[in-house]
Scaffold this motif. Structure first.
Motif, PDB file in Angstrom:
ATOM      1  N   ILE A   1      36.428  36.026  37.002  1.00 11.83           N
ATOM      2  CA  ILE A   1      35.941  38.194  37.480  1.00 11.83           C
ATOM      3  C   ILE A   1      35.298  38.267  37.934  1.00 11.83           C
ATOM      4  O   ILE A   1      35.104  39.809  37.156  1.00 11.83           O
ATOM      5  CB  ILE A   1      37.465  38.681  36.196  1.00 11.83           C
TER       6      ILE A   1
ATOM      7  N   ASP B   1      31.183  46.356  32.247  1.00 12.44           N
ATOM      8  CA  ASP B   1      31.946  45.411  32.868  1.00 12.44           C
ATOM      9  C   ASP B   1      33.097  44.456  31.449  1.00 12.44           C
ATOM     10  O   ASP B   1      32.930  43.851  32.246  1.00 12.44           O
ATOM     11  CB  ASP B   1      31.004  44.635  33.795  1.00 12.44           C
TER      12      ASP B   1
ATOM     13  N   LYS C   1      38.278  47.548  29.498  1.00  8.61           N
ATOM     14  CA  LYS C   1      38.200  49.171  30.464  1.00  8.61           C
ATOM     15  C   LYS C   1      38.752  50.075  29.330  1.00  8.61           C
ATOM     16  O   LYS C   1      38.079  51.105  29.473  1.00  8.61           O
ATOM     17  CB  LYS C   1      38.921  49.012  31.279  1.00  8.61           C
TER      18      LYS C   1
ATOM     19  N   ASP D   1      32.268  49.234  36.646  1.00 11.68           N
ATOM     20  CA  ASP D   1      33.066  48.319  37.246  1.00 11.68           C
ATOM     21  C   ASP D   1      34.627  48.564  36.753  1.00 11.68           C
ATOM     22  O   ASP D   1      34.752  48.646  35.793  1.00 11.68           O
ATOM     23  CB  ASP D   1      32.931  46.771  36.958  1.00 11.68           C
ATOM     24  N   ASN D   2      35.163  48.320  38.008  1.00 11.34           N
ATOM     25  CA  ASN D   2      36.945  47.850  38.197  1.00 11.34           C
ATOM     26  C   ASN D   2      37.299  49.907  37.795  1.00 11.34           C
ATOM     27  O   ASN D   2      38.062  49.501  36.740  1.00 11.34           O
ATOM     28  CB  ASN D   2      37.196  46.986  37.125  1.00 11.34           C
TER      29      ASN D   2
ATOM     30  N   LYS E   1      37.780  40.072  45.351  1.00 17.02           N
ATOM     31  CA  LYS E   1      38.340  40.861  44.698  1.00 17.02           C
ATOM     32  C   LYS E   1      39.686  41.749  44.755  1.00 17.02           C
ATOM     33  O   LYS E   1      40.006  42.198  43.688  1.00 17.02           O
ATOM     34  CB  LYS E   1      37.433  41.116  43.712  1.00 17.02           C
TER      35      LYS E   1
HETATM   36  C1  DHB Z   1      39.461  41.931  35.167  1.00 14.30           C
HETATM   37  C2  DHB Z   1      38.170  41.958  35.149  1.00 14.30           C
HETATM   38  C3  DHB Z   1      36.842  42.319  35.313  1.00 14.30           C
HETATM   39  O1  DHB Z   1      35.806  42.936  35.066  1.00 14.30           O
HETATM   40  C4  DHB Z   1      36.531  42.502  36.829  1.00 14.30           C
HETATM   41  O2  DHB Z   1      35.610  42.806  37.597  1.00 14.30           O
HETATM   42  C5  DHB Z   1      38.064  41.819  37.375  1.00 14.30           C
HETATM   43  C6  DHB Z   1      39.193  41.978  36.621  1.00 14.30           C
HETATM   44  C7  DHB Z   1      40.053  41.211  34.907  1.00 14.30           C
HETATM   45  O3  DHB Z   1      40.254  41.265  32.790  1.00 14.30           O
HETATM   46  O4  DHB Z   1      41.031  40.719  34.865  1.00 14.30           O
END
Ligand code: DHB
Ligand code: SAH
Ligand code: MG
Length: 223
Positions: A38, A138, A141, A164-165, A209
């Protein structure tokens, strides 16, 4: 379209990015150690590195080290007097990262701190260090809003906070979502929108990704 996105990322990697054996080895050893794949993609790692170089970053704070892949990209942007501190919860991840960072010859520039970021951040803030120029958030979340608050505390006018994300296949627009990750991201975006000291945006990305994105928040007022 996902195959196309992947093919374009491969094209960029092969025809544009400068090969770096330490980065390749970091990914190989992370996979061999069973870490989840990831990490940021190569083109995203280079994007982060360019941001750091463009702003002349000397102090970087990363939250979420994993195997140190993004850490190495960012550390390569630092001058000799610079430093990247990277926070990681999982001792196994931190150990793999330490070995990857050592092989890249970056041990003196990188400080991986083990523990829950929410516990490490107050300690870091109490150390009385200079503000960080760049943040890369990162990790988990659901805590992005807390990490953003701590980043602001340790920033200066001109610091950049990258998260990120934040697009999550577009799920970010689902205001009724019960997914704690989506809720964390949405709460962070509301904070960014209502915080007078920062101006921000979200850039959607596709590639190896899948479909996701970065938030960029520039600290424009005194923090
Ligand atoms: C996940 C976490 C990340 O930081 C990412 O860039 C992609 C996936 C995850 O926890 O699935
Ligand atoms: N930045 C890395 C990827 C990080 S993946 C790269 O692009 O190469 C997210 C990492 O955050 C994982 O290693 C996970 O163990 C770590 N993490 C999750 N929750 C955390 C927490 N509460 N505190 C610190 N690290 C955490
Ligand atoms: Mg990520």
């Amino acid at each position: 379209m996902r195959e196309r996105w992947t093919a374009v990322d491969r094209y960029v990697e092969e025809d544009l990015l400068i090969p770096d054996l330490a980065l390749d080895a970091a990914l190989a050893d992370s996979a061999a150690a069973g870490l989840p794949a990831i990490n940021v993609s190569p083109s995203q790692g280079r994007f982060l590195q360019i941001l750091a170089q463009a702003m002349g970053a000397r102090y970087i704070l990363e939250i979420g080290t994993l195997g140190g892949y993004s850490t190495i990209w960012l550390a390569r942007a630092l001058p000799k007097s610079g430093r990247i501190i990277s926070l990681e919860l999982d001792p196994k991840h931190a150990a793999v990262a330490g070995a990857n960072i050592a092989r890249a010859g970056l041990t003196e520039l990188v400080d991986v701190r083990l523990g829950k970021a929410l516990e490490t951040l107050p300690k870091l803030a109490a150390e009385g260090r200079p503000p960080f120029d760049l943040f890369f958030i990162d990790a988990d979340k659901e805590h992005i809003p807390d990490y953003f608050t701590w980043a602001l505390k340790m920033s200066r006018r001109g610091s950049l906070i990258v998260v990120d994300n934040v697009v999550r296949k577009g799920e970010v627009i689902e205001s009724q979502s019960e997914d704690p990750n989506v809720r964390g991201v949405r709460r962070f975006i509301e904070m960014m929108a209502s915080e007078p000291r920062v101006g921000g945006t979200v850039i959607q990305t596709v590639g190896v990704k899948g479909y996701d994105g970065f938030a960029l928040a520039l600290v424009s007022g005194a923090a």
